[in-house]
Design a protein around this motif. Structure first.
Motif, PDB file in Angstrom:
ATOM      1  N   ASN A   3     -44.905  62.317  24.373  1.00  0.00           N
ATOM      2  CA  ASN A   3     -46.096  63.057  24.846  1.00  0.00           C
ATOM      3  C   ASN A   3     -47.288  62.477  25.446  1.00  0.00           C
ATOM      4  O   ASN A   3     -47.949  61.586  24.959  1.00  0.00           O
ATOM      5  CB  ASN A   3     -46.999  63.965  23.536  1.00  0.00           C
ATOM      6  CG  ASN A   3     -45.674  64.452  22.811  1.00  0.00           C
ATOM      7  OD1 ASN A   3     -44.776  65.237  23.146  1.00  0.00           O
ATOM      8  ND2 ASN A   3     -45.571  64.219  21.596  1.00  0.00           N
ATOM      9  N   ASN A  24     -43.169  65.054  27.894  1.00  0.00           N
ATOM     10  CA  ASN A  24     -44.063  66.459  27.500  1.00  0.00           C
ATOM     11  C   ASN A  24     -45.357  66.033  28.080  1.00  0.00           C
ATOM     12  O   ASN A  24     -46.164  65.103  27.418  1.00  0.00           O
ATOM     13  CB  ASN A  24     -43.970  66.647  26.062  1.00  0.00           C
ATOM     14  CG  ASN A  24     -42.652  66.838  25.615  1.00  0.00           C
ATOM     15  OD1 ASN A  24     -41.649  67.392  26.072  1.00  0.00           O
ATOM     16  ND2 ASN A  24     -42.285  66.435  24.352  1.00  0.00           N
ATOM     17  N   GLU A  26     -49.473  66.879  29.093  1.00  0.00           N
ATOM     18  CA  GLU A  26     -50.410  67.577  28.982  1.00  0.00           C
ATOM     19  C   GLU A  26     -51.363  67.405  30.018  1.00  0.00           C
ATOM     20  O   GLU A  26     -51.611  66.219  30.184  1.00  0.00           O
ATOM     21  CB  GLU A  26     -51.258  67.372  27.545  1.00  0.00           C
ATOM     22  CG  GLU A  26     -50.330  67.857  26.339  1.00  0.00           C
ATOM     23  CD  GLU A  26     -50.284  69.542  26.222  1.00  0.00           C
ATOM     24  OE1 GLU A  26     -51.327  70.036  26.687  1.00  0.00           O
ATOM     25  OE2 GLU A  26     -49.482  69.991  25.757  1.00  0.00           O
ATOM     26  N   ASN A  42     -50.961  64.837  18.916  1.00  0.00           N
ATOM     27  CA  ASN A  42     -49.618  64.424  19.116  1.00  0.00           C
ATOM     28  C   ASN A  42     -49.295  63.623  20.466  1.00  0.00           C
ATOM     29  O   ASN A  42     -48.401  63.445  20.924  1.00  0.00           O
ATOM     30  CB  ASN A  42     -48.448  65.529  19.276  1.00  0.00           C
ATOM     31  CG  ASN A  42     -48.453  66.300  17.954  1.00  0.00           C
ATOM     32  OD1 ASN A  42     -48.566  65.749  16.822  1.00  0.00           O
ATOM     33  ND2 ASN A  42     -48.610  67.636  17.938  1.00  0.00           N
ATOM     34  N   ILE A  43     -50.627  63.093  21.263  1.00  0.00           N
ATOM     35  CA  ILE A  43     -50.399  62.398  22.354  1.00  0.00           C
ATOM     36  C   ILE A  43     -50.223  61.028  22.020  1.00  0.00           C
ATOM     37  O   ILE A  43     -50.830  60.624  21.431  1.00  0.00           O
ATOM     38  CB  ILE A  43     -51.811  62.688  23.294  1.00  0.00           C
ATOM     39  CG1 ILE A  43     -51.840  64.166  23.806  1.00  0.00           C
ATOM     40  CG2 ILE A  43     -51.776  61.773  24.288  1.00  0.00           C
ATOM     41  CD1 ILE A  43     -50.861  64.563  24.651  1.00  0.00           C
TER      42      ILE A  43
END
Length: 281
Positions: A3, A24, A26, A42-43
């Motif tokens: 992430n 993933n 963001e 969750n990064i």
């Protein structure tokens, strides 16, 4: 490290990395969002590509400092407090200054222009945050080329498409560049292996301006004639010194330390990188 929070996701490096690698992602926009809005749930890592680069119009250093120093350092502090493991900054060889013809990771930094100065300040601020729980990775890159890349190589491509006789023959300088594929590969290696420190990203071979034009023409399947006109270089130096420096000056990068630290082999050589660019890959 699945992430990743990415800034500058609409820019060339950010867009390319997202297209090439399957994390993933963001996205965070420094232009349209406030730092207080960042969510690190969750990064695992932050890839900071956003920057204020060289501006054609006059721009005060304070603006460079705000965007290129204050924002990434504050973002990194927030990330560290939230438990993020790694912060990667896309920096620039402009931190070394304008006069060097050869450089490596140990070359003394002496930036001249606001962009280079602000990037070096950002590096210093971020590296202070580096510890066992928070990995800071700095990637210094030269001019990047590839499909839709902005910059001087795109100008050369347009020149080759337009002219059959080009007065840039027998130039024997050496300049280092990096293909967008090689840069994204290095970014991915640094994320995958969680490597900290300063890394110098470049293609393995430095080439002359004349050779670069030949490679562009070859992949365009365009017949050109590179000629050397005695007075052209001196005239260009007088009228457009900055363009003269880019076309005739040398800037050769030794990336051997970075390759050793990462156990790295660039996936593409210069000829392959130019071919990918011309083919739109």
């Amino acid at each position: 490290m699945n992430n990743i929070l990415i800034t500058g996701s609409n820019g060339y490096v950010g867009t390319s990395f997202m297209n090439l690698y399957n994390y993933n992602f963001e996205k965070f926009s420094l232009l349209n969002q406030q730092l207080e809005e960042v969510k690190f749930d969750n990064i695992n890592a932050v890839l900071h590509c956003a920057a204020l680069v060289h501006q054609k119009s006059e721009c005060p250093y304070e603006k460079y400092y705000e965007i290129n120093v204050e924002y990434p350092v504050e973002l990194a502090k927030k990330a560290k407090l939230a438990g993020v493991k790694q912060f990667i900054l896309i920096s620039t060889i402009a931190v070394y200054g304008e006069e060097k013809e050869k450089l490596d990771e140990n070359t003394i930094c002496n930036p001249i222009k606001p962009y280079g100065k602000s990037k070096l300040e950002a590096e210093k601020g971020l590296l202070k945050l580096n510890d066992d729980s928070f990995i800071v990775s700095i990637i210094r890159a030269p001019m990047i080329y590839g499909k839709n890349a902005p910059g001087n190589i795109d100008s050369l491509v347009k020149l080759v498409k337009k002219l059959s006789i080009i007065p840039l023959g027998k130039i024997e300088n050496k300049r280092s560049f990096i293909s967008i594929q090689n840069l994204c590969f290095i970014i991915n290696e640094i994320i995958t292996h969680q490597k900290s420190g300063i890394f110098l990203a470049s293609d393995d071979e430095a080439i002359s301006t004349s050779r670069l034009i030949e490679l562009i023409a070859k992949n365009l399947d365009k017949k050109i004639y590179l000629v050397k006109i005695p007075f052209f270089e001196s005239l260009l130096e007088l009228v457009k010194p900055s363009i003269h420096k880019r076309l005739y000056g040398s800037l050769e990068i030794d990336n051997s330390i970075t390759k050793e630290k990462l156990n790295l082999k660039n996936p593409y050589n210069v000829e392959e990188g130019i071919k990918l660019m011309i083919n739109g890959e």
